[in-house]
Design a protein around this motif. Structure first.
Motif, PDB file in Angstrom:
ATOM      1  N   LYS A 138       4.018   2.649   6.450  1.00 11.49           N
ATOM      2  CA  LYS A 138       3.099   3.128   7.490  1.00 11.49           C
ATOM      3  C   LYS A 138       2.876   4.639   7.454  1.00 11.49           C
ATOM      4  N   MET A 139       2.925   5.229   6.273  1.00  6.25           N
ATOM      5  CA  MET A 139       2.765   6.678   6.143  1.00  6.25           C
ATOM      6  C   MET A 139       1.693   6.970   5.111  1.00  6.25           C
ATOM      7  N   SER A 140       0.641   7.680   5.533  1.00  8.32           N
ATOM      8  CA  SER A 140      -0.438   7.997   4.603  1.00  8.32           C
ATOM      9  C   SER A 140       0.055   8.862   3.449  1.00  8.32           C
ATOM     10  N   LYS A 141       1.009   9.718   3.708  1.00  9.34           N
ATOM     11  CA  LYS A 141       1.531  10.572   2.639  1.00  9.34           C
ATOM     12  C   LYS A 141       2.147   9.741   1.525  1.00  9.34           C
ATOM     13  N   LEU A 142       2.856   8.676   1.891  1.00  9.08           N
ATOM     14  CA  LEU A 142       3.472   7.837   0.868  1.00  9.08           C
ATOM     15  C   LEU A 142       2.443   6.947   0.191  1.00  9.08           C
ATOM     16  N   ALA A 143       1.406   6.557   0.915  1.00 10.46           N
ATOM     17  CA  ALA A 143       0.327   5.787   0.297  1.00 10.46           C
ATOM     18  C   ALA A 143      -0.369   6.621  -0.777  1.00 10.46           C
ATOM     19  N   LEU A 144      -0.619   7.889  -0.480  1.00  9.36           N
ATOM     20  CA  LEU A 144      -1.227   8.783  -1.459  1.00  9.36           C
ATOM     21  C   LEU A 144      -0.295   8.989  -2.650  1.00  9.36           C
ATOM     22  N   GLU A 161      -7.874   2.604   9.366  1.00 15.00           N
ATOM     23  CA  GLU A 161      -8.574   3.777   9.890  1.00 15.00           C
ATOM     24  C   GLU A 161      -7.775   5.048   9.663  1.00 15.00           C
ATOM     25  N   VAL A 162      -6.461   4.969   9.902  1.00 17.09           N
ATOM     26  CA  VAL A 162      -5.618   6.143   9.676  1.00 17.09           C
ATOM     27  C   VAL A 162      -5.592   6.499   8.192  1.00 17.09           C
ATOM     28  N   MET A 163      -5.381   5.500   7.347  1.00 13.65           N
ATOM     29  CA  MET A 163      -5.310   5.755   5.908  1.00 13.65           C
ATOM     30  C   MET A 163      -6.623   6.343   5.391  1.00 13.65           C
ATOM     31  N   ALA A 164      -7.744   5.822   5.861  1.00 10.37           N
ATOM     32  CA  ALA A 164      -9.048   6.338   5.426  1.00 10.37           C
ATOM     33  C   ALA A 164      -9.228   7.794   5.854  1.00 10.37           C
ATOM     34  N   SER A 165      -8.769   8.123   7.050  1.00 15.62           N
ATOM     35  CA  SER A 165      -8.919   9.490   7.554  1.00 15.62           C
ATOM     36  C   SER A 165      -8.093  10.492   6.757  1.00 15.62           C
ATOM     37  N   LYS A 166      -7.082   9.990   6.028  1.00 17.55           N
ATOM     38  CA  LYS A 166      -6.214  10.870   5.243  1.00 17.55           C
ATOM     39  C   LYS A 166      -6.555  10.846   3.748  1.00 17.55           C
ATOM     40  N   GLY A 167      -7.665  10.208   3.399  1.00 14.18           N
ATOM     41  CA  GLY A 167      -8.126  10.311   2.027  1.00 14.18           C
ATOM     42  C   GLY A 167      -7.996   9.067   1.175  1.00 14.18           C
ATOM     43  N   LEU A 168      -7.495   7.974   1.729  1.00 16.28           N
ATOM     44  CA  LEU A 168      -7.407   6.721   0.976  1.00 16.28           C
ATOM     45  C   LEU A 168      -8.786   6.066   0.986  1.00 16.28           C
ATOM     46  N   LYS A 169      -9.303   5.721  -0.175  1.00 27.39           N
ATOM     47  CA  LYS A 169     -10.697   5.278  -0.287  1.00 27.39           C
ATOM     48  C   LYS A 169     -10.857   3.824  -0.721  1.00 27.39           C
ATOM     49  N   ASP A 170      -9.789   3.148  -1.072  1.00 20.88           N
ATOM     50  CA  ASP A 170      -9.873   1.759  -1.536  1.00 20.88           C
ATOM     51  C   ASP A 170      -8.816   0.959  -0.785  1.00 20.88           C
ATOM     52  N   ILE A 171      -9.235   0.247   0.253  1.00 30.01           N
ATOM     53  CA  ILE A 171      -8.303  -0.388   1.179  1.00 30.01           C
ATOM     54  C   ILE A 171      -8.630  -1.861   1.344  1.00 30.01           C
ATOM     55  N   PHE A 172      -7.605  -2.691   1.237  1.00 27.29           N
ATOM     56  CA  PHE A 172      -7.736  -4.124   1.498  1.00 27.29           C
ATOM     57  C   PHE A 172      -6.902  -4.468   2.724  1.00 27.29           C
ATOM     58  N   ILE A 173      -7.529  -5.088   3.709  1.00 30.32           N
ATOM     59  CA  ILE A 173      -6.803  -5.559   4.881  1.00 30.32           C
ATOM     60  C   ILE A 173      -6.400  -7.011   4.608  1.00 30.32           C
ATOM     61  N   ALA A 174      -5.138  -7.230   4.306  1.00 27.96           N
ATOM     62  CA  ALA A 174      -4.670  -8.570   3.928  1.00 27.96           C
ATOM     63  C   ALA A 174      -4.402  -9.392   5.182  1.00 27.96           C
ATOM     64  N   ASN A 175      -5.459  -9.643   5.897  1.00 31.85           N
ATOM     65  CA  ASN A 175      -5.359 -10.346   7.167  1.00 31.85           C
ATOM     66  C   ASN A 175      -6.756 -10.826   7.550  1.00 31.85           C
ATOM     67  N   GLU A 176      -6.832 -11.862   8.363  1.00 31.41           N
ATOM     68  CA  GLU A 176      -8.116 -12.340   8.853  1.00 31.41           C
ATOM     69  C   GLU A 176      -8.584 -11.429   9.990  1.00 31.41           C
TER      70      GLU A 176
END
Length: 368
Positions: A44-50, A69-84
């Motif tokens: 749950k940390m954008s820094k670690l995702a980057l 939304e949080v990840m996108a705001s920190k620069g992550l541009k390719d996101i899959f929501i593995a949920n319905e």
């Protein structure tokens, strides 16, 4: 500062172990010629995702729109929501995210697809979806070929939805009795996922992503079948007590909770300052990930947290009791690290016993 100077409870991350865990999983994905799309619900940390992306991951996975939304705001541009994603409010938020990033999400029913079709009417981009295939976990996902075919037929009529592929989660691998049974579960999940992807292709859909994942089935270097395009493990970045039980040691455990002994009220009982609100009460109850107690005490073989109240942890172990005193600090390896991280506002990155960075858990509490 030395990490033992931190106030407690505190979420600690060993930098070197975490980096090795990430490198090992990226190497595995590269060897098997698949993309690694790590599930960031664990940390749950954008820094670690980057950091994971910089090591070679192709985008990330999240569980909730709020995390995306949080990840996108920190620069992550390719996101899959593995949920319905269901409901006008959430779908509107996904539509908004789609204006600036490459975002996709899970689908498993015609009723949900109808909502998506309405929500994306007039949007610049179509809703990009992957159909979830139920592979034995008995959770969400399409179960029968008949239901899958009906959903495909409906999607052919939709003008606002683009089907990218299929995905599955073999979470029942946690309950495997041993590594061999885990291998069989993983193999059967891959085959079933590929089977449904082929059905979609026969219906005329261009399937570009076939996505699988769960950490237990990704840490033993099991072969990945031809046709699988990506893997989505999450827990591997930190591991936890249940994963350690599966692979047989605690050398890969990067995350612990630092706690202080606050009371020794009897000749055996020890009380620490972290309970259910810092560790959760989750445990694994079967298979090779089964855990003893509510968290293992680091560097104390066989010693586990016996019970918790909201803010108190209880230990009853004679040798441990005799070796500690009020004010001492100990580390706990949680049974299940994912919900534990969500309980902490900050993580402390540790190297060689020193705190080298404070990292905000910026997706904490993003449950919507």
């Amino acid at each position: 500062m030395n990490y033992l100077e931190l106030d407690t409870p505190a979420l600690l991350i060993d930098r070197e172990i975490m980096e090795k865990n990430c490198k090992d999983m990226q190497d595995y994905a590269d060897r098997e010629d698949v993309a690694l799309r790590p599930h960031t619900k664990t940390h749950k940390m954008s820094k670690l995702a980057l950091f994971q992306e910089n090591m070679g991951a192709k985008g990330i996975t999240v569980a909730k729109v709020g995390e995306g939304e949080v990840m996108a705001s920190k620069g992550l541009k390719d996101i899959f929501i593995a949920n319905e994603i269901v409901g006008e409010i959430k779908l509107r938020r996904v539509r908004e995210l789609a204006k600036d990033i490459d975002i996709s999400f899970g689908l498993d029913s015609i009723l949900q697809a109808k909502m998506v079709e309405v929500a994306f009417e007039g949007a610049e981009k179509k809703a990009r979806v992957l159909i979830e295939i139920e592979v034995g976990e008995e959770r969400s996902g399409v179960v029968t070929e008949e239901r899958f075919t009906e959903l495909l037929d409906f999607l052919k009529q939709c003008s606002n939805i683009e089907l990218l592929g299929v995905f599955s989660h073999d979470g029942h691998s946690y309950g495997a009795k041993d590594q061999e049974e885990c291998r069989i579960i993983n193999l059967e999940a891959q085959r079933r996922t590929l089977q449904f992807a082929e059905l979609a292709r026969k219906k005329g859909f261009l399937i570009s992503r076939i996505s699988i994942g769960s950490t237990p089935s990704m840490i033993f270097n099991f072969p990945i079948l031809k046709g699988i395009t990506e893997i989505r493990p999450g827990t591997y970045i930190f591991m936890d007590a249940s994963q350690a039980n599966a692979y047989g040691n605690f050398t890969r455990n990067a995350a612990t909770i630092l706690s202080t002994v606050i009371s020794i009220p009897t000749e055996q009982r020890v009380i620490i300052d972290v309970g259910a609100k810092g560790l959760t009460t989750q445990r694994r109850t079967k298979g090779f990930t089964a855990t003893k107690g509510l968290g293992r005490i680091k560097d104390w073989s066989g010693v586990a947290l016996e019970n918790v109240f909201d803010e108190h942890g209880i230990l009853n172990h004679q040798k441990f009791h005799d070796a500690v005193q009020v004010g001492d600090k100990i580390e706990i390896i949680p049974n299940h690290i994912c919900p534990v991280v969500n309980l902490h506002e900050t993580a402390y990155l540790i190297s060689d016993g020193k705190v080298i960075e404070k990292i905000p858990v910026d997706c904490r509490g993003k449950l919507k």
